[in-house]
Motif scaffolding. Structure first.
Motif, mmCIF file in Angstrom:
data_model
loop_
_atom_site.group_PDB
_atom_site.id
_atom_site.type_symbol
_atom_site.label_atom_id
_atom_site.label_comp_id
_atom_site.label_asym_id
_atom_site.label_seq_id
_atom_site.Cartn_x
_atom_site.Cartn_y
_atom_site.Cartn_z
ATOM 1 N N THR A 1 0.797 -0.685 0.283
ATOM 2 C CA THR A 1 0.268 -0.097 0.134
ATOM 3 C C THR A 1 1.006 1.107 -0.312
ATOM 4 O OG1 THR A 1 -0.265 -0.126 2.008
ATOM 5 C CG2 THR A 1 -2.292 -1.209 1.464
ATOM 6 N N LEU B 1 -0.908 -0.048 -3.671
ATOM 7 C CA LEU B 1 -2.164 -0.064 -3.701
ATOM 8 C C LEU B 1 -2.339 1.208 -2.492
ATOM 9 C CD1 LEU B 1 -5.958 -1.119 -4.217
ATOM 10 C CD2 LEU B 1 -4.820 -2.312 -1.703
ATOM 11 N N GLY C 1 -4.865 1.950 -0.462
ATOM 12 C CA GLY C 1 -5.980 0.907 -0.247
ATOM 13 C C GLY C 1 -6.919 1.837 0.300
ATOM 14 N N ASP C 2 -8.577 1.308 0.765
ATOM 15 C CA ASP C 2 -9.285 1.769 1.729
ATOM 16 C C ASP C 2 -8.753 2.098 3.084
ATOM 17 O OD1 ASP C 2 -9.828 -1.188 2.462
ATOM 18 O OD2 ASP C 2 -12.206 -0.570 2.128
ATOM 19 N N SER C 3 -7.639 0.684 3.759
ATOM 20 C CA SER C 3 -7.045 0.717 4.582
ATOM 21 C C SER C 3 -6.522 1.958 4.829
ATOM 22 C CB SER C 3 -6.289 -0.557 4.455
ATOM 23 O OG SER C 3 -4.861 -0.474 3.472
ATOM 24 N N ASP D 1 -8.586 1.929 -4.421
ATOM 25 C CA ASP D 1 -9.695 0.822 -3.980
ATOM 26 C C ASP D 1 -10.877 1.646 -3.743
ATOM 27 O OD1 ASP D 1 -10.033 -1.230 -2.452
ATOM 28 O OD2 ASP D 1 -7.733 -1.206 -0.740
ATOM 29 N N LYS E 1 -9.838 -1.140 -7.385
ATOM 30 C CA LYS E 1 -10.517 -2.362 -6.448
ATOM 31 C C LYS E 1 -11.231 -2.649 -5.921
ATOM 32 C CE LYS E 1 -7.858 -4.205 -2.581
ATOM 33 N NZ LYS E 1 -9.078 -4.449 -1.895
HETATM 34 O O1 KIV Z 1 -6.701 -1.961 1.488
HETATM 35 C C1 KIV Z 1 -5.920 -2.199 1.977
HETATM 36 O O2 KIV Z 1 -4.908 -2.347 2.525
HETATM 37 C C2 KIV Z 1 -6.072 -3.598 1.272
HETATM 38 C C3 KIV Z 1 -5.311 -4.727 1.275
HETATM 39 C C4 KIV Z 1 -4.813 -5.347 2.277
HETATM 40 C C5 KIV Z 1 -5.409 -5.807 0.017
HETATM 41 O O3 KIV Z 1 -6.930 -4.323 0.576
#
Ligand code: KIV
Ligand code: NA
Length: 266
Positions: free
Chosen positions: A23, A42, A44-46, A84, A114
């Motif tokens: 990420t 990525l 991410g939405d994280s 994401d 994603k």
């Molecule tokens: O949002 C995120 O970090 C994720 C990854 C862990 C795949 O979706």
């Protein structure tokens, strides 16, 4: 080097070359990871947990994520940047998914998006890929469905592996260029990886996926406290940063910073 394109990821699968994904949510990390040769980043939405301080990924919005996506895409030369789609921004309909994806592509300059979900989201994936948006799927444990899945639990154990495979195949059929598998038994992940032509990206899915992803603050040890079993810590950034802040504070309190060389003189 050349920009990473989705077909390069499929070529690596065919050659049996595993690839890393991390990420990234800002300029320095994006540029550093890009230069380190991470082919896919990525946003991410994280970011909900790792940037904005929410306790789950559910509250984060498109308007919060867009500037992070823009910062990351501005900062890479080679990496493929995946945005994401956050909870609530695509589930209503394939049309809603496309509207949101278009914002991430136009305003965020993302290279792909994603979304979470299996067979039920094949129409969403198809709407996006038909419109020219590359889509990465995400199955197994899907954090946006935490409350429906009953918390952080391994998905696809035993017989349930067949349903997971059906989800993965449906996403491939709908045009996804890769699929993340999160918290899936290594045996199921290996079987699915073998059955798919598109690359699988594992997080807590064993060593046989075509690629592996981690949240960068977990990978680099910036997050403190208990981390999931699937995390390996490659550095102690929390320790390094806490040490730097403490040393700076002590210097200021003792009158040792700034020294003459940090000051301007007539
Ligand atoms: O949002 C995120 O970090 C994720 C990854 C862990 C795949 O979706
Ligand atoms: Na996510």
């Amino acid at each position: 080097g050349k920009k990473i394109r989705v077909h390069h990821l499929r070529d690596m699968k065919e050659r049996g070359e595993a690839w890393p994904m991390l990420t990234a949510y800002d300029m320095y990390t994006a540029a550093l990871f890009d230069e380190a040769g991470i082919p896919v980043l990525l946003v991410g939405d994280s970011a909900a947990n790792n940037v904005f301080g929410y306790d789950t990924s559910l509250p984060v919005t498109v308007d919060e994520l867009l500037p992070l996506v823009r910062a990351v895409t501005r900062s890479v030369k080679r990496a493929l940047v995946v945005a994401d789609l956050p909870f609530g921004s695509y589930q209503l309909s394939p049309q809603q998914a496309l509207e949101t994806a278009v914002r991430f592509m136009k305003e965020g300059r993302a290279h792909a998006v994603k979304l979470e979900g299996g067979r039920k989201f094949a129409p969403h994936v198809e709407a996006l890929t038909s419109a020219g948006v590359p889509v990465m799927g995400h199955i197994g444990f899907t954090p946006q469905s935490e409350h429906n899945l009953g918390g952080y639990r391994v998905q696809g154990r035993g017989e349930a592996a067949d349903a997971l495979l059906a989800d993965a195949l449906a996403l491939e059929e709908a045009g996804a260029f890769a699929v993340v598998m999160e918290m899936v038994p290594a045996e199921a992940a290996k079987r699915i990886t073998h059955e798919l032509k598109i690359p699988t990206v594992g997080i807590g899915a064993g060593p046989d996926c075509d690629a592996q992803v981690l949240v960068w603050q977990d990978m680099a040890g910036l997050r403190r406290g208990k981390t999931p079993r699937f995390v390996k810590k490659y550095a102690d950034l929390a320790g390094v940063l806490a040490g730097a802040a403490t040393a700076f504070a002590e210097d200021v309190r003792r009158g040792e910073f700034p020294a003459s060389e940090h000051s301007f003189h007539d």
